[in-house]
Scaffold this motif. Structure first.
Motif, mmCIF file in Angstrom:
data_model
loop_
_atom_site.group_PDB
_atom_site.id
_atom_site.type_symbol
_atom_site.label_atom_id
_atom_site.label_comp_id
_atom_site.label_asym_id
_atom_site.label_seq_id
_atom_site.Cartn_x
_atom_site.Cartn_y
_atom_site.Cartn_z
ATOM 1 N N TRP A 59 0.798 -1.223 0.000
ATOM 2 C CA TRP A 59 0.000 0.000 0.000
ATOM 3 C C TRP A 59 0.830 1.273 0.000
ATOM 4 C CZ3 TRP A 59 1.143 2.090 4.718
ATOM 5 C CH2 TRP A 59 1.310 1.233 5.823
ATOM 6 N N LYS A 199 -14.580 7.611 -5.671
ATOM 7 C CA LYS A 199 -15.698 7.967 -4.798
ATOM 8 C C LYS A 199 -15.393 9.219 -3.990
ATOM 9 C CE LYS A 199 -18.133 5.365 -1.195
ATOM 10 N NZ LYS A 199 -17.999 4.065 -0.519
ATOM 11 N N HIS A 200 -14.107 9.451 -3.772
ATOM 12 C CA HIS A 200 -13.672 10.578 -2.952
ATOM 13 C C HIS A 200 -13.361 11.812 -3.791
ATOM 14 C CE1 HIS A 200 -13.574 7.779 0.420
ATOM 15 N NE2 HIS A 200 -13.121 6.913 -0.467
ATOM 16 N N GLU A 240 -25.157 3.756 1.114
ATOM 17 C CA GLU A 240 -24.431 5.023 1.256
ATOM 18 C C GLU A 240 -24.985 6.008 0.225
ATOM 19 O OE1 GLU A 240 -20.172 4.650 0.957
ATOM 20 O OE2 GLU A 240 -20.087 3.023 2.415
ATOM 21 N N ASP A 296 -7.695 -5.196 -2.872
ATOM 22 C CA ASP A 296 -8.146 -4.802 -1.532
ATOM 23 C C ASP A 296 -8.984 -5.907 -0.890
ATOM 24 O OD1 ASP A 296 -7.120 -2.161 -1.290
ATOM 25 O OD2 ASP A 296 -8.776 -1.364 -2.489
ATOM 26 N N HIS A 301 -9.147 -5.403 2.894
ATOM 27 C CA HIS A 301 -9.234 -3.932 2.808
ATOM 28 C C HIS A 301 -10.559 -3.569 2.130
ATOM 29 C CE1 HIS A 301 -5.049 -2.481 4.016
ATOM 30 N NE2 HIS A 301 -5.051 -3.776 4.259
#
Ligand code: ARE
Ligand code: CA
Length: 474
Positions: A59, A199-200, A240, A296, A301
């Motif tokens: 990572w 998504k961010h 979400e 992930d 993750h």
């Protein structure tokens, strides 16, 4: 549009997780080209943090220091050579693009390409980025500046993801620096981008960045006017406020519900009939990037839980084979290294030294710590099946108990038997003739009768999968 790969009809991407560029170039030539793969997804190719205190984990590659093409996987020169050699055998390159953020807070020093940086000062001279290029603190509604609540859209997009310094995507300077990075890769001959942590990022910021990108390089064999291929990592499993459909205008989205659907379906074949579930908000086929597991969720993750991985052995073979036979989405296969510790980097990396190359055994499997799921017999053969049946839909569906079978139009027929024990005459929807059964490497021949029926037999516990098609080379 941004959702179209340019692969001459090839239908499968393989993620060669943490492979070196020199090894990928070899793999394109010796295996991926001949097996009919569309493209390789790379680990992030740009300069990243080097995190010795955690044993140089995988990572560290998700903590960018600059956009220099100098990473654990290789130098810029090696990158260019890989892109050219893969393109020459019709295998395209897709970059894992980490552009939501730079390194985590508290980190400083030198990156993999020798650039200095200091995250706490928001100073990344290798780009350069400085404090005004990061999301202003007042735009993040959370108390500690971190993302704590995925129910708050502003927080998810304007705060720091696990302490990673968040780039200000509304800034034209930031957009241009990211587009410059993309254009450098496009001009070298890259086909597309997996956008990490999309998504961010605000979809409008992605749209602006994409608007600044060049057409694909015609000298690398792409048609004139072709736009780069984008898929966005948006973990949406319902529940979400941020949903995949917000990103359909900027390319495809990763469909994490598919991972669960496959795991549930292999556990209970009765659930295989509803792999694509629009009622659950899953992306339509032409917007979905699908996979059985990713780097992930195979190690607990992002988005983990109820996923099959290489550790599941024959269940994994079944899951990936079924996914490749299915008509839903554009497919990506995971190719891993063996791990127990979920942080550990690729073979050879934990002492900070060079990543070891995979060893290719006489039977075509990998050694040296690499799993190479993409080389597993049934999986690699099903990549050929998917190419041969492209453009057709599922028909002649049969599922009773632990057995499932279906045709892809009149181009191919697939069957799977959970315990490797099946004999039945079924309608294949295919033209009469004698066909080579792919998984057995043509050891088994299959006769399709004039009425389209055929005797379908599976007697193989380890690889309980059957496939025939018109126009597969076998
Ligand atoms: C590491 C350390 C952290 C440390 C940080 C900063 O583990 O303890 O705070 O560094 O120093 C990967 C690893 C992270 C790692 C990071 C940076 O997974 O552990 O942090 O690299 O080195 C969310 C995001 C999604 C993201 C997943 C992991 O939405 O975008 O988390 N996935 C991508 C990549 C990852 C990568 C990053 C993003 C960062 O694929 O490999 O992280 O570049 C619910 C939500 C999901 C959420 C999930 C997990 O399911 O719906 O949206 O995913 O929970 O929180
Ligand atoms: Ca952000």
């Amino acid at each position: 549009g941004y959702d179209t790969p340019y692969c001459d009809g090839r239908q499968t991407i393989v993620h060669l997780f943490e492979w070196k560029w020199t090894d990928i170039a070899d793999e394109c030539e010796r295996f991926l080209g001949p097996a009919g793969f569309c493209a390789v997804q790379l680990s992030p190719p740009n300069e990243h943090a080097v995190i010795g205190e955690d044993g140089f984990p995988w990572w560290q590659r998700y903590q960018p220091v600059s956009y220099k093409l100098d990473s654990r996987s290789g130098t810029r020169e090696q990158f260019i050579d890989m892109v050219q050699r893969c393109n020459a055998v019709q295998v395209r390159i897709i970059i894992d693009a980490v552009v939501n953020h730079m390194t985590g807070l508290g980190r400083s020093g030198q990156g993999s390409g020798g650039s200095n940086f200091n995250a706490d000062n928001l100073d990344f001279p290798g780009v350069p980025f400085s404090s005004s290029d990061f999301t202003p603190r007042e735009m993040c509604p959370s108390e500690n500046g971190q993302i704590n609540n995925y129910g708050n859209v502003e927080e998810v997009r304007n705060c720091y993801l696990v302490g990673l310094t968040d780039l200000y995507g509304a800034s034209d300077y930031v957009r241009q620096k990211v587009a410059d990075f993309f254009n450098d890769a496009i001009d070298i001959g890259v086909m597309g981008f997996r956008v990490d942590a999309a998504k961010h990022m605000w979809p409008a910021d992605l749209e602006a960045i994409e608007g600044k990108t060049h057409d694909l390089n015609t000298a690398a064999g792409f048609p004139s006017g072709a736009r780069p291929f984008f898929y966005h990592e948006v973990i949406d499993q319902g529940g979400e406020p941020i949903t995949v459909d917000e990103y359909f205008g900027v390319g495809r989205t990763t469909e994490f519900r598919f991972c669960k659907k496959i795991a549930w379906g292999i556990n209970d074949f009765g659930q295989l009939g509803s792999i694509y579930d629009p009622g659950w908000g899953m992306a339509p086929s032409d917007k979905a990037l699908v996979f059985v597991d990713n780097h992930d969720n195979q190690r607990g993750h992002g988005g983990a839980g109820d996923v099959l991985t290489y550790k599941a052995g024959r269940d994994y073979t079944m899951g990936v084979s079924f996914a490749l036979a299915h008509d839903y989405g554009f497919m990506r296969i995971m190719s891993s290294y063996y791990f127990d510790n979920t942080d550990v980097g690729p073979p050879g990396s934990s002492n900070g030294g060079n990543t070891d190359s995979p060893i290719i055994n006489g039977d075509g499997s990998c050694g040296g710590g690499w799993v190479c799921e993409h080389r597993w017999n049934a999986i690699s053969k099903m990549v050929g099946f998917r190419n041969a049946v492209a453009g057709t839909n599922i028909a002649n569906w049969y599922q009773v108990g632990d057995n499932v079978a279906f045709s892809r139009g009149d181009k191919g027929f697939f069957a799977m038997s959970k315990y490797g024990d099946f004999d039945m005459t079924l309608q294949t929807g295919m033209p009469a003739g004698s066909y080579c059964e792919l998984i057995s490497g043509c050891a088994n021949m299959v006769t399709v009768n004039g009425d389209g029926t055929a005797q379908i037999s599976i007697h193989n516990y380890e690889e309980p999968v059957f496939a025939i098609c018109v126009a597969c080379d076998g």
